[in-house]
Enzyme design. Structure first.
Site, PDB file in Angstrom:
ATOM      1  N   LYS A  23     -20.357  34.924 -30.035  1.00 61.78           N
ATOM      2  CA  LYS A  23     -21.009  34.034 -29.071  1.00 61.78           C
ATOM      3  C   LYS A  23     -22.508  33.906 -29.369  1.00 61.78           C
ATOM      4  O   LYS A  23     -23.047  32.808 -29.362  1.00 61.78           O
ATOM      5  CB  LYS A  23     -20.849  34.572 -27.631  1.00 61.78           C
ATOM      6  CG  LYS A  23     -19.421  34.804 -27.195  1.00 61.78           C
ATOM      7  CD  LYS A  23     -19.351  35.261 -25.732  1.00 61.78           C
ATOM      8  CE  LYS A  23     -20.041  36.586 -25.430  1.00 61.78           C
ATOM      9  NZ  LYS A  23     -19.439  37.771 -26.077  1.00 61.78           N
ATOM     10  N   ARG A  65     -19.819  37.699 -16.366  1.00 61.32           N
ATOM     11  CA  ARG A  65     -18.911  38.684 -16.934  1.00 61.32           C
ATOM     12  C   ARG A  65     -17.990  39.290 -15.888  1.00 61.32           C
ATOM     13  O   ARG A  65     -17.156  40.125 -16.220  1.00 61.32           O
ATOM     14  CB  ARG A  65     -19.746  39.821 -17.521  1.00 61.32           C
ATOM     15  CG  ARG A  65     -19.719  39.919 -19.042  1.00 61.32           C
ATOM     16  CD  ARG A  65     -20.774  40.935 -19.388  1.00 61.32           C
ATOM     17  NE  ARG A  65     -20.634  41.557 -20.659  1.00 61.32           N
ATOM     18  CZ  ARG A  65     -21.415  41.275 -21.707  1.00 61.32           C
ATOM     19  NH1 ARG A  65     -22.305  40.313 -21.647  1.00 61.32           N
ATOM     20  NH2 ARG A  65     -21.280  41.971 -22.813  1.00 61.32           N
ATOM     21  N   ARG A  94     -21.766  45.728 -37.321  1.00 57.59           N
ATOM     22  CA  ARG A  94     -22.870  44.850 -36.933  1.00 57.59           C
ATOM     23  C   ARG A  94     -24.215  45.586 -37.027  1.00 57.59           C
ATOM     24  O   ARG A  94     -24.327  46.749 -36.674  1.00 57.59           O
ATOM     25  CB  ARG A  94     -22.635  44.378 -35.499  1.00 57.59           C
ATOM     26  CG  ARG A  94     -23.687  43.411 -35.017  1.00 57.59           C
ATOM     27  CD  ARG A  94     -23.165  42.594 -33.883  1.00 57.59           C
ATOM     28  NE  ARG A  94     -23.123  43.326 -32.631  1.00 57.59           N
ATOM     29  CZ  ARG A  94     -22.849  42.748 -31.461  1.00 57.59           C
ATOM     30  NH1 ARG A  94     -22.550  41.465 -31.404  1.00 57.59           N
ATOM     31  NH2 ARG A  94     -22.838  43.458 -30.363  1.00 57.59           N
ATOM     32  N   ARG A 130     -26.897  48.932 -33.058  1.00 55.94           N
ATOM     33  CA  ARG A 130     -27.068  49.131 -31.631  1.00 55.94           C
ATOM     34  C   ARG A 130     -26.302  50.387 -31.209  1.00 55.94           C
ATOM     35  O   ARG A 130     -25.202  50.625 -31.672  1.00 55.94           O
ATOM     36  CB  ARG A 130     -26.540  47.915 -30.852  1.00 55.94           C
ATOM     37  CG  ARG A 130     -27.514  46.776 -30.821  1.00 55.94           C
ATOM     38  CD  ARG A 130     -26.891  45.490 -30.341  1.00 55.94           C
ATOM     39  NE  ARG A 130     -26.022  45.634 -29.172  1.00 55.94           N
ATOM     40  CZ  ARG A 130     -25.441  44.603 -28.568  1.00 55.94           C
ATOM     41  NH1 ARG A 130     -25.623  43.373 -29.025  1.00 55.94           N
ATOM     42  NH2 ARG A 130     -24.677  44.793 -27.522  1.00 55.94           N
ATOM     43  N   ARG A 153     -16.265  49.084 -24.307  1.00 53.34           N
ATOM     44  CA  ARG A 153     -16.709  47.724 -23.975  1.00 53.34           C
ATOM     45  C   ARG A 153     -15.536  46.752 -24.002  1.00 53.34           C
ATOM     46  O   ARG A 153     -15.481  45.818 -23.202  1.00 53.34           O
ATOM     47  CB  ARG A 153     -17.804  47.274 -24.944  1.00 53.34           C
ATOM     48  CG  ARG A 153     -19.111  48.032 -24.728  1.00 53.34           C
ATOM     49  CD  ARG A 153     -20.083  47.846 -25.872  1.00 53.34           C
ATOM     50  NE  ARG A 153     -20.543  46.483 -26.009  1.00 53.34           N
ATOM     51  CZ  ARG A 153     -20.994  45.967 -27.157  1.00 53.34           C
ATOM     52  NH1 ARG A 153     -21.016  46.702 -28.258  1.00 53.34           N
ATOM     53  NH2 ARG A 153     -21.403  44.731 -27.188  1.00 53.34           N
TER      54      ARG A 153
HETATM   55  P1  AMP Z   1     -24.045  42.006 -24.963  1.00 56.18           P
HETATM   56  O1  AMP Z   1     -25.174  41.949 -25.922  1.00 56.18           O
HETATM   57  O2  AMP Z   1     -23.791  40.676 -24.292  1.00 56.18           O
HETATM   58  O3  AMP Z   1     -22.795  42.599 -25.542  1.00 56.18           O
HETATM   59  O4  AMP Z   1     -24.520  42.965 -23.768  1.00 56.18           O
HETATM   60  C1  AMP Z   1     -24.847  44.322 -24.005  1.00 56.18           C
HETATM   61  C2  AMP Z   1     -24.732  45.133 -22.725  1.00 56.18           C
HETATM   62  O5  AMP Z   1     -25.625  44.604 -21.739  1.00 56.18           O
HETATM   63  C3  AMP Z   1     -23.365  45.104 -22.059  1.00 56.18           C
HETATM   64  O6  AMP Z   1     -22.469  46.054 -22.626  1.00 56.18           O
HETATM   65  C4  AMP Z   1     -23.737  45.442 -20.617  1.00 56.18           C
HETATM   66  O7  AMP Z   1     -24.032  46.806 -20.453  1.00 56.18           O
HETATM   67  C5  AMP Z   1     -25.039  44.675 -20.443  1.00 56.18           C
HETATM   68  N1  AMP Z   1     -24.805  43.294 -19.973  1.00 56.18           N
HETATM   69  C6  AMP Z   1     -25.061  42.129 -20.637  1.00 56.18           C
HETATM   70  N2  AMP Z   1     -24.718  41.059 -19.901  1.00 56.18           N
HETATM   71  C7  AMP Z   1     -24.215  41.551 -18.739  1.00 56.18           C
HETATM   72  C8  AMP Z   1     -23.664  40.949 -17.583  1.00 56.18           C
HETATM   73  N3  AMP Z   1     -23.547  39.629 -17.465  1.00 56.18           N
HETATM   74  N4  AMP Z   1     -23.232  41.785 -16.600  1.00 56.18           N
HETATM   75  C9  AMP Z   1     -23.336  43.122 -16.674  1.00 56.18           C
HETATM   76  N5  AMP Z   1     -23.829  43.746 -17.760  1.00 56.18           N
HETATM   77  C10 AMP Z   1     -24.269  42.982 -18.783  1.00 56.18           C
END
Ligand code: AMP
Length: 214
Positions: free
Chosen positions: A13, A88, A127, A160, A171
């Site tokens: 994404k 989410r 990644r 990360r 996740r």
């Molecule tokens: P991502 O880079 O989108 O995979 O986000 C990394 C982490 O940020 C996730 O595993 C969550 O801990 C937090 N996070 C990002 N977006 C959200 C969201 N919309 N709701 C809750 N936690 C989020």
């Protein structure tokens, strides 16, 4: 263009949203990137978010909803946006509907990135990301020109914390339990379009453009 990019972590994404947002001149609004910036800056939001992020859990809805409410009210989001990683959960989707109706706008499409679980695991654990400009790479599928160095800004790339295997599995479970139910909701609303998220980055890019009629 007002779009939501929906899909499991590692579905691509961010890669696609960054590129298409640049092309269309709309902001790419990624809650994960916003939270990582807050963590790096050591703000109170960052300190709170980190305790959830490092273990692969979701940051509480009220925190995220406040963050996105502020962001969507900024002038650059008036003409459109790509939301990446938000909503989410069902409460986040409800909050988004309320916020958009307050702003007097509607979503054009929700694009679902369809990728198998085996592929997601391979992608996420390989990644590497740039802590400076947020560009992402993959040790096998999309390596930087110089090993471990960002092509765009020259910073040293990092894995990360939450891309380590045990956290990645967590996740993916969180996605299946809390985020996947949104597919049904947006399908019922007639907003959902699926794109095959496996294959060449350019092919997927083309499929998204076609799916949203751009
Ligand atoms: P991502 O880079 O989108 O995979 O986000 C990394 C982490 O940020 C996730 O595993 C969550 O801990 C937090 N996070 C990002 N977006 C959200 C969201 N919309 N709701 C809750 N936690 C989020």
């Amino acid at each position: 263009m007002r779009l939501v990019f929906l899909g499991p972590p590692g579905a691509g994404k961010g890669t696609q949203a960054r590129e298409l947002a640049r092309e269309w001149g709309v902001p790419h609004i990624a809650t994960g990137d916003m939270l990582r910036e807050a963590v790096a800056a050591g703000t109170p939001l960052g300190r709170e978010a980190r305790t959830y992020m490092d273990r692969g859990a979701l940051v509480p809805d009220d925190v995220i909803i406040r963050l996105i409410g502020e962001r969507l009210r900024q002038p650059d989001a008036k003409g459109g946006f790509i939301l990446d990683g938000f909503p989410r959960t069902i409460p986040q989707a409800d909050a988004l509907s309320r916020l958009l109706s307050e702003l007097g706008v509607t979503l054009d499409r929700v694009v679902f990135f369809d990728v198998s679980e085996g592929e997601l695991l391979r992608r996420l654990t390989g990644r590497r990301s740039c802590p400076q400009c947020q560009a992402t790479y993959h040790v096998v599928f999309n390596p930087p020109k110089r090993d471990g160095i960002c092509d765009r800004c020259g910073s040293a790339l990092l894995q990360r914390e939450d891309d380590r295997e045990a956290t990645v599995r967590k996740r993916l479970n969180v996605y299946a339990e809390q985020t996947a139910p949104l597919l049904e909701r947006y399908r019922k609303d007639g907003l959902l379009t699926s794109v095959a998220g496996e294959g060449k980055i350019d092919t997927i890019h083309g499929a998204i453009r076609k799916a949203v009629g751009a």
